[in-house]
Design an enzyme around this catalytic site. Structure first.
Site, PDB file in Angstrom:
ATOM      1  N   GLU A 256      44.467  34.962  43.232  1.00 16.55           N
ATOM      2  CA  GLU A 256      43.324  34.171  42.773  1.00 16.55           C
ATOM      3  C   GLU A 256      42.326  35.178  42.231  1.00 16.55           C
ATOM      4  O   GLU A 256      41.737  35.938  43.000  1.00 16.55           O
ATOM      5  CB  GLU A 256      42.693  33.408  43.956  1.00 16.55           C
ATOM      6  CG  GLU A 256      43.634  32.435  44.648  1.00 16.55           C
ATOM      7  CD  GLU A 256      44.029  31.276  43.763  1.00 16.55           C
ATOM      8  OE1 GLU A 256      43.270  30.977  42.829  1.00 16.55           O
ATOM      9  OE2 GLU A 256      45.094  30.698  43.997  1.00 16.55           O
ATOM     10  N   CYS A 295      34.020  31.637  42.426  1.00 18.03           N
ATOM     11  CA  CYS A 295      35.092  31.815  41.444  1.00 18.03           C
ATOM     12  C   CYS A 295      35.218  30.604  40.530  1.00 18.03           C
ATOM     13  O   CYS A 295      35.706  30.716  39.418  1.00 18.03           O
ATOM     14  CB  CYS A 295      36.405  32.066  42.169  1.00 18.03           C
ATOM     15  SG  CYS A 295      36.730  30.818  43.418  1.00 18.03           S
TER      16      CYS A 295
HETATM   17  P1  NAP Z   1      37.753  43.221  44.559  1.00 17.45           P
HETATM   18  O1  NAP Z   1      36.960  44.447  44.403  1.00 17.45           O
HETATM   19  O2  NAP Z   1      39.020  43.097  43.803  1.00 17.45           O
HETATM   20  O3  NAP Z   1      38.020  43.104  46.133  1.00 17.45           O
HETATM   21  C1  NAP Z   1      38.703  42.027  46.690  1.00 17.45           C
HETATM   22  C2  NAP Z   1      39.382  42.481  47.967  1.00 17.45           C
HETATM   23  O4  NAP Z   1      40.376  43.462  47.654  1.00 17.45           O
HETATM   24  C3  NAP Z   1      38.456  43.125  48.976  1.00 17.45           C
HETATM   25  O5  NAP Z   1      38.876  42.784  50.271  1.00 17.45           O
HETATM   26  C4  NAP Z   1      38.686  44.619  48.735  1.00 17.45           C
HETATM   27  O6  NAP Z   1      38.402  45.411  49.848  1.00 17.45           O
HETATM   28  C5  NAP Z   1      40.159  44.611  48.457  1.00 17.45           C
HETATM   29  N1  NAP Z   1      40.655  45.753  47.723  1.00 17.45           N
HETATM   30  C6  NAP Z   1      40.019  46.445  46.748  1.00 17.45           C
HETATM   31  N2  NAP Z   1      40.835  47.420  46.294  1.00 17.45           N
HETATM   32  C7  NAP Z   1      41.989  47.339  46.997  1.00 17.45           C
HETATM   33  C8  NAP Z   1      43.211  48.071  46.997  1.00 17.45           C
HETATM   34  N3  NAP Z   1      43.424  49.076  46.163  1.00 17.45           N
HETATM   35  N4  NAP Z   1      44.174  47.706  47.869  1.00 17.45           N
HETATM   36  C9  NAP Z   1      44.001  46.672  48.704  1.00 17.45           C
HETATM   37  N5  NAP Z   1      42.864  45.954  48.757  1.00 17.45           N
HETATM   38  C10 NAP Z   1      41.874  46.272  47.909  1.00 17.45           C
HETATM   39  O7  NAP Z   1      36.948  41.925  44.217  1.00 17.45           O
HETATM   40  P2  NAP Z   1      35.487  41.555  44.709  1.00 17.45           P
HETATM   41  O8  NAP Z   1      34.564  42.305  43.854  1.00 17.45           O
HETATM   42  O9  NAP Z   1      35.379  41.607  46.176  1.00 17.45           O
HETATM   43  O10 NAP Z   1      35.485  40.001  44.346  1.00 17.45           O
HETATM   44  C11 NAP Z   1      34.900  39.486  43.203  1.00 17.45           C
HETATM   45  C12 NAP Z   1      35.954  38.948  42.286  1.00 17.45           C
HETATM   46  O11 NAP Z   1      36.793  38.044  42.962  1.00 17.45           O
HETATM   47  C13 NAP Z   1      35.344  38.159  41.169  1.00 17.45           C
HETATM   48  O12 NAP Z   1      35.813  38.674  39.973  1.00 17.45           O
HETATM   49  C14 NAP Z   1      35.825  36.751  41.372  1.00 17.45           C
HETATM   50  O13 NAP Z   1      36.122  36.031  40.225  1.00 17.45           O
HETATM   51  C15 NAP Z   1      37.035  36.903  42.175  1.00 17.45           C
HETATM   52  N6  NAP Z   1      37.190  35.740  43.036  1.00 17.45           N
HETATM   53  C16 NAP Z   1      38.186  34.863  42.775  1.00 17.45           C
HETATM   54  C17 NAP Z   1      38.345  33.761  43.590  1.00 17.45           C
HETATM   55  C18 NAP Z   1      39.449  32.786  43.358  1.00 17.45           C
HETATM   56  O14 NAP Z   1      39.691  31.973  44.228  1.00 17.45           O
HETATM   57  N7  NAP Z   1      40.116  32.805  42.242  1.00 17.45           N
HETATM   58  C19 NAP Z   1      37.505  33.564  44.666  1.00 17.45           C
HETATM   59  C20 NAP Z   1      36.500  34.479  44.899  1.00 17.45           C
HETATM   60  C21 NAP Z   1      36.362  35.576  44.071  1.00 17.45           C
HETATM   61  P3  NAP Z   1      37.010  46.189  50.003  1.00 17.45           P
HETATM   62  O15 NAP Z   1      35.956  45.156  50.025  1.00 17.45           O
HETATM   63  O16 NAP Z   1      37.158  46.891  51.299  1.00 17.45           O
HETATM   64  O17 NAP Z   1      36.917  47.083  48.820  1.00 17.45           O
END
Ligand code: NAP
Length: 514
Positions: A256, A295
């Site tokens: 997602e 999102c």
């Molecule tokens: P993100 O930086 O991709 O992080 C999401 C999750 O992934 C966090 O738990 C993060 O951990 C973890 N993570 C980051 N790098 C990783 C790696 N190399 N290996 C394993 N895990 C890793 O995204 P975000 O900034 O938190 O979220 C915002 C984005 O999410 C927005 O773009 C939004 O559109 C999207 N979103 C989508 C939905 C949906 O349902 N489609 C819902 C909500 C949000 P850490 O926090 O410890 O870095």
């Protein structure tokens, strides 16, 4: 400073190594810290597979459903405490926090109800039996059985309670244990929620593990029966999907990710009408609820050229009236974004959109209520206008209180073509009372989305708006949105189960199905 511990291998473990500070995004005061060095991720996954999996699989759907209801009740019992944590750690107003926490409770309860309805079975029939030979005794039948691995859930920062619950409820009901890794910046709510479930000993040992802090080498240890469900940015999704171990072991992945959700207003919608009011309310809600960090929030607002100025003016008026500040205050309607990193992303994103359009409202500096000058990660609700052929508005999601108005001719084919430039989304909405227009646009938009919200005068009073994800309907979308699919009632279970085709005699297969 309290260091949040992980719950792995059936006990709470404190990590070491590099430390991430968790702060209140309104005041920047430190709240806790996370560190996850030294935690044996391979052992954590193995414990979940060996202890949690068999215990859950031994239960019927009804019994698993009862566990979900007990968890929902336990969360409801600490609802006020979780709301306070979400206000402090997430920049949530009380309303925002309720959206997350009540959403978690409602989703668990909805899946508890599905469990009750599925009853004492432990496997699911998928469709009816299919005659496959010359004799009616020889039939085929698809069934679904729980996978024997662990569901690794990596969640985004914006919904720490709902994000944990909506994924875990489905996995547990399917009979699969969960290891949840919440986003570090807002981990307090997921951590407390896990503490409550563990303290009350609701689930069998190993059914829930929590890894706070970095994932680090977690994915190096996933295996063939495991599944990985990720919510977050498209960039992280690419790296997880292409992780060598995930590829090599054919680990099932659901993503997602980002989404440039569009709302289209039909040419029939008169300013001031009920449908118009519904549309304006939905856009303002989506831009300001959780400071736009949803999102499913509307990012692109397509309106007929003739009313584009009027729409922009009305939105600007509503957005300027939104009181921004410390979300702990009752008079504040919008808090900060969740972290300094998000603030930077949002500012850069606005600059990118502004390079191709006009900003109608919103700009730094903000003077947030109840916050010391210069503190906090605040962004004013920002509305832009851009031409349909601008690029960034269709390519770059600004994850904050930001949307762009785009004028179009009023023709459905043109609207659909502009919306499709977003490359696939979670949800699109159509606001119109002209049924042939709605039908035409629905069929054009459907291939590019996981959900379509059809806003009209008839549903105006009852509508939760396009931004609310419901457990009974699927959540996910193609392309840019990650290509995933979650929830959708009983449909969601399939991700955690193996579909198997049986070929054999009808009585034997009927016996297997029970
Ligand atoms: P993100 O930086 O991709 O992080 C999401 C999750 O992934 C966090 O738990 C993060 O951990 C973890 N993570 C980051 N790098 C990783 C790696 N190399 N290996 C394993 N895990 C890793 O995204 P975000 O900034 O938190 O979220 C915002 C984005 O999410 C927005 O773009 C939004 O559109 C999207 N979103 C989508 C939905 C949906 O349902 N489609 C819902 C909500 C949000 P850490 O926090 O410890 O870095």
């Amino acid at each position: 400073m309290t260091r949040l511990r992980s719950y792995v291998g059936g006990r709470w473990v404190e990590g070491d190594g590099s430390v991430h500070q968790i702060v209140n995004p309104a005041t920047e005061a430190g709240l806790a810290e996370v560190a996850s060095g030294g935690i044996d991720r391979a052992a954590a996954l193995q414990y979940a597979r060996r202890r949690g999996g068999p215990a859950l699989r031994a239960l019927s759907f009804a019994a698993r459903g009862a566990l979900l209801q007990a968890i929902a009740d336990a969360i409801a019992g600490v609802r006020e405490e979780l709301i306070a944590l979400a206000v402090a750690n997430g920049g949530n107003t009380r309303g925002d926090a309720k959206f997350d926490i009540d959403g978690a409770i409602a989703t668990l309860s909805a899946y508890a109800e599905i469990g009750r309805a599925l009853g004492e079975r432990t496997l699911l029939a998928d469709g009816d039996s299919i005659p496959i030979g010359r004799t009616p005794r020889l039939v085929g039948q698809h069934i679904l059985v729980p996978r024997q691995g662990v569901a690794v859930h990596i969640n985004a920062f914006n919904f720490p309670a709902w994000g944990l619950a909506e994924k875990a409820a489905v996995a547990w009901l399917a009979g699969v244990p969960v290891l949840c890794k919440p986003a570090s910046s807002t981990a307090l709510v997921a951590h407390r929620l896990t503490e409550v479930v563990v303290e009350k000993q609701i689930l069998p040992e190993g059914a829930l593990s929590l890894l706070v802090g970095e994932a680090a080498d977690l994915l190096d240890h996933v295996d063939v029966q495991d599944v990985l469900a990720f919510t977050g940015s498209g960039a992280t999704a690419v790296s997880l999907r292409s992780h060598p171990r995930v590829v090599e072991r054919s680990v099932r992945v659901n993503v997602e990710a980002d989404s440039l959700n569009a709302a289209v207003v039909g040419a029939d919608v008169e300013p001031g009408s009920e449908t118009w009011a519904l549309f304006v309310k939905d856009v303002v809600r989506d831009m300001t609820q959780k400071a736009g960090q949803k999102c499913t929030a509307i990012r692109r607002v397509l309106v007929p050229e003739a009313v584009a100025d009027r729409v922009a003016d009305e939105l600007v008026e509503s957005l300027r009236a939104v009181r921004i500040g410390d979300p702990a205050r009752d008079d504040v309607r919008m808090g900060p974004v969740a972290s300094r990193a998000q603030l930077e992303h949002v500012r850069q994103g606005i600059a990118r959109l502004e390079a191709e359009g006009d900003r109608r409202t919103g700009a730094d500096p903000v003077a947030p209520l109840g916050v010391e000058e210069g503190r906090g990660f605040f962004v004013a609700p920002t509305l832009l206008r851009a031409a349909a052929n601008a690029r960034a508005v269709h390519e770059h999601e600004v994850f904050g209180p930001v949307a762009t108005v785009i004028a179009y001719s009023g023709q459905g084919d043109e609207a659909a073509e502009v919306v499709a430039r977003g490359g696939g989304g979670l949800v699109a909405s159509v606001y119109s009372d002209d049924t042939p227009f709605v039908r035409d646009l629905t069929l054009r938009l459907a291939p590019h989305h996981g959900r379509l919200f059809l806003g009209s005068a008839k549903i105006a009073e009852a509508s939760p708006g396009p931004g609310t994800v419901l457990p009974t309907l699927i959540h996910g979308g193609p392309g840019h949105a990650g290509g995933g699919e979650e929830l959708g009632g009983v449909r969601g279970l399939a991700f955690y189960m193996q579909r198997v085709a049986l070929e054999g005699s009808r009585p034997v297969i009927e016996k297997i199905l029970g």
